[in-house]
Design a protein around this motif. Structure first.
Motif, PDB file in Angstrom:
ATOM      1  N   ASN A  48       0.927  -1.317   0.160  1.00  0.00           N
ATOM      2  CA  ASN A  48       0.155  -0.096  -0.018  1.00  0.00           C
ATOM      3  C   ASN A  48       0.871   1.273   0.029  1.00  0.00           C
ATOM      4  OD1 ASN A  48      -2.192  -1.661  -0.103  1.00  0.00           O
ATOM      5  ND2 ASN A  48      -2.504  -1.391   2.340  1.00  0.00           N
ATOM      6  N   PHE A  89      -3.299   1.574  -2.297  1.00  0.00           N
ATOM      7  CA  PHE A  89      -3.855   0.476  -1.912  1.00  0.00           C
ATOM      8  C   PHE A  89      -4.131  -0.466  -3.158  1.00  0.00           C
ATOM      9  CE2 PHE A  89      -8.180  -1.384  -1.029  1.00  0.00           C
ATOM     10  CZ  PHE A  89      -7.795  -2.027   0.137  1.00  0.00           C
ATOM     11  N   ASP A  90      -3.595  -1.902  -2.628  1.00  0.00           N
ATOM     12  CA  ASP A  90      -3.733  -2.819  -3.419  1.00  0.00           C
ATOM     13  C   ASP A  90      -3.049  -2.941  -4.806  1.00  0.00           C
ATOM     14  OD1 ASP A  90      -5.379  -4.600  -1.637  1.00  0.00           O
ATOM     15  OD2 ASP A  90      -7.340  -4.261  -3.012  1.00  0.00           O
ATOM     16  N   GLU A 131      -3.574 -14.764  -4.633  1.00  0.00           N
ATOM     17  CA  GLU A 131      -3.552 -13.779  -3.407  1.00  0.00           C
ATOM     18  C   GLU A 131      -5.013 -12.881  -3.668  1.00  0.00           C
ATOM     19  OE1 GLU A 131      -2.119 -13.677  -0.484  1.00  0.00           O
ATOM     20  OE2 GLU A 131      -1.775 -11.405   0.033  1.00  0.00           O
ATOM     21  N   HIS A 137      -4.918  -9.844  -5.101  1.00  0.00           N
ATOM     22  CA  HIS A 137      -4.301  -8.405  -5.443  1.00  0.00           C
ATOM     23  C   HIS A 137      -3.029  -8.805  -5.338  1.00  0.00           C
ATOM     24  CE1 HIS A 137      -4.179  -8.046  -1.148  1.00  0.00           C
ATOM     25  NE2 HIS A 137      -5.330  -8.599  -0.836  1.00  0.00           N
ATOM     26  N   ASP A 139      -0.210  -6.382  -4.860  1.00  0.00           N
ATOM     27  CA  ASP A 139       0.627  -5.447  -4.249  1.00  0.00           C
ATOM     28  C   ASP A 139       1.796  -6.487  -2.975  1.00  0.00           C
ATOM     29  OD1 ASP A 139      -1.667  -6.047  -2.496  1.00  0.00           O
ATOM     30  OD2 ASP A 139      -1.597  -4.243  -1.654  1.00  0.00           O
ATOM     31  N   ASN A 140       1.480  -7.568  -2.626  1.00  0.00           N
ATOM     32  CA  ASN A 140       2.570  -8.117  -1.871  1.00  0.00           C
ATOM     33  C   ASN A 140       3.523  -9.072  -2.880  1.00  0.00           C
ATOM     34  OD1 ASN A 140       0.228  -7.634   0.860  1.00  0.00           O
ATOM     35  ND2 ASN A 140       2.282  -7.394   1.194  1.00  0.00           N
ATOM     36  N   THR A 163      -6.310  -9.863   7.521  1.00  0.00           N
ATOM     37  CA  THR A 163      -6.473  -8.914   6.417  1.00  0.00           C
ATOM     38  C   THR A 163      -8.042  -8.951   6.173  1.00  0.00           C
ATOM     39  OG1 THR A 163      -4.327  -9.438   5.398  1.00  0.00           O
ATOM     40  CG2 THR A 163      -6.122  -8.633   3.809  1.00  0.00           C
ATOM     41  N   ARG A 171     -10.074  -5.457   6.257  1.00  0.00           N
ATOM     42  CA  ARG A 171     -10.730  -5.174   4.861  1.00  0.00           C
ATOM     43  C   ARG A 171     -12.074  -4.948   5.132  1.00  0.00           C
ATOM     44  NH1 ARG A 171      -7.225  -5.732   0.434  1.00  0.00           N
ATOM     45  NH2 ARG A 171      -8.756  -5.771  -1.299  1.00  0.00           N
ATOM     46  N   ARG A 205      -9.053   2.375   8.952  1.00  0.00           N
ATOM     47  CA  ARG A 205      -8.274   1.302   9.603  1.00  0.00           C
ATOM     48  C   ARG A 205      -7.741   1.616  10.765  1.00  0.00           C
ATOM     49  NH1 ARG A 205      -5.599  -1.845   4.467  1.00  0.00           N
ATOM     50  NH2 ARG A 205      -7.185  -3.466   4.480  1.00  0.00           N
ATOM     51  N   GLY A 261       0.601  -2.754   4.687  1.00  0.00           N
ATOM     52  CA  GLY A 261      -0.390  -3.567   3.992  1.00  0.00           C
ATOM     53  C   GLY A 261      -1.580  -3.312   4.778  1.00  0.00           C
ATOM     54  N   ALA A 262      -2.245  -4.494   5.344  1.00  0.00           N
ATOM     55  CA  ALA A 262      -3.662  -4.398   5.957  1.00  0.00           C
ATOM     56  C   ALA A 262      -3.162  -4.134   7.620  1.00  0.00           C
ATOM     57  CB  ALA A 262      -4.297  -5.549   5.945  1.00  0.00           C
TER      58      ALA A 262
HETATM   59  N1  HSE Z   1      -3.596  -4.185   0.074  1.00  0.00           N
HETATM   60  C1  HSE Z   1      -4.043  -5.127   0.977  1.00  0.00           C
HETATM   61  C2  HSE Z   1      -4.734  -4.624   2.155  1.00  0.00           C
HETATM   62  C3  HSE Z   1      -2.648  -5.856   1.509  1.00  0.00           C
HETATM   63  O1  HSE Z   1      -4.369  -3.528   2.504  1.00  0.00           O
HETATM   64  O2  HSE Z   1      -5.714  -5.139   2.593  1.00  0.00           O
HETATM   65  C4  HSE Z   1      -3.037  -7.087   2.635  1.00  0.00           C
HETATM   66  O3  HSE Z   1      -3.258  -8.054   1.949  1.00  0.00           O
END
Ligand code: HSE
Length: 288
Positions: free
Chosen positions: A11, A16-17, A119, A121, A123-124, A166, A170, A218, A244-245
């Motif tokens: 992120n 994000f994602d 996964e 997405h 991003d990781n 996560t 989310r 969050r 991340g999350a």
């Molecule tokens: N982009 C994802 C999130 C990363 O922020 O939920 C965690 O899997």
């Protein structure tokens, strides 16, 4: 043979994602002799299966169902459910395991496609595969990714003692965004990425802290976040973001200020660990 996969911090504020960077914590899979059934020896969380139910094997068998079972040794200093890509590292390792044992000669792009599908997405998984900074998208089943160097900066990670799944993190995000908000949020992300690519960490830092996509929803889940941000700002950091999350809180700072920021954070006695991490430029690799 050893398969080594770095941790990742996704992120980076408004990406994000989509945006992530590989950092210096690692999952290592040592591939030992063939045997009758899969055995994954590890001293990690007892919840993690030691047989073919392990995510690593599930991913590998999806790609190459005829793989012969082996004894594997799994070690990792990537903490679970903390926002440092622990499950992505296992997915990427599973793909590499199939790639090596079945001699598939997968390209990085093919690995990314498989990993993103698994996964949900990129991003990781993208930085875990490519190393460095990766900006990517996954829309209607199509993955696009651009790799780049991360500018000179130090990463100081605060890893709380508690986990944050996560799914739960989310769960607090909105279902809808107005057109006006989406335009504002994406313009902030554009500036963050442009500044990162140019190496302008001051501008990148301001854009990273202006995220509208997820952090405002969050932050209530990570109680240390505002206090860390305050300390980091006061001591010259570029930005503080939720890795991340979450719940890991990441501080990006000029290298010459990292030590001072780390000791200020240590003096605040937050319940958790504080590490300075560096960028891993290599991504997944195999050592004989
Ligand atoms: N982009 C994802 C999130 C990363 O922020 O939920 C965690 O899997």
């Amino acid at each position: 043979m050893k398969i080594i996969v770095p941790a990742t911090s996704a992120n980076i504020g408004p990406g994000f994602d989509s945006v992530g960077v590989a950092v210096s914590k690692y999952l290592t899979i040592e591939v030992l002799e063939e045997r009758e059934a899969w055995l994954i020896e590890h001293d990690l969380n007892p919840r993690i299966p030691k047989d073919k139910r392990n995510l690593l094997i599930k991913v590998a068998l999806q790609i190459a169902p005829d793989l012969k079972p082996h004894r594997l040794k799994m070690t990792s200093d990537i903490p679970l459910a903390r926002g440092l890509g622990s499950s992505s590292s296992v997915i990427v390792a599973g793909i590499e395991l199939a790639n090596q044992l079945a001699q598939l000669n997968l390209t990085k792009e093919e690995k990314l496609r498989i990993a993103t599908k698994s996964e949900g997405h990129p991003d990781n998984v993208a930085p875990a595969i490519f190393g460095g900074l990766v900006v990517s998208s996954y829309v209607r089943g199509r993955v696009s990714a651009v790799e780049a160097d991360f500018p000179q900066a130090s990463f100081i990670a605060f890893i709380p003692r508690y986990e944050l799944k996560t799914r739960d993190s989310r769960g607090v995000l909105p279902f809808k965004f107005s057109y006006k908000e989406a335009v504002a949020a994406s313009s902030i992300a554009n500036v963050a990425i442009a500044a990162l690519l140019k190496g302008d960490m001051e501008t990148a830092g301001r854009a990273i802290e202006s995220d509208l996509f997820h952090e405002r929803f969050r932050q209530k889940l990570v109680r240390e976040f505002p206090a860390i941000k305050k300390i980091a700002r006061k001591n010259g950091a570029y930005a503080t973001y939720l890795s991340g999350a979450g719940p890991t809180v990441m501080v990006l700072a000029p290298t010459n200020k990292a030590q001072a920021i780390q000791s200020r954070l240590e003096k605040a006695h937050f319940k958790g660990e504080i590490f300075e991490l560096s960028v891993d430029r290599q991504g997944v690799r195999v050592e004989e």
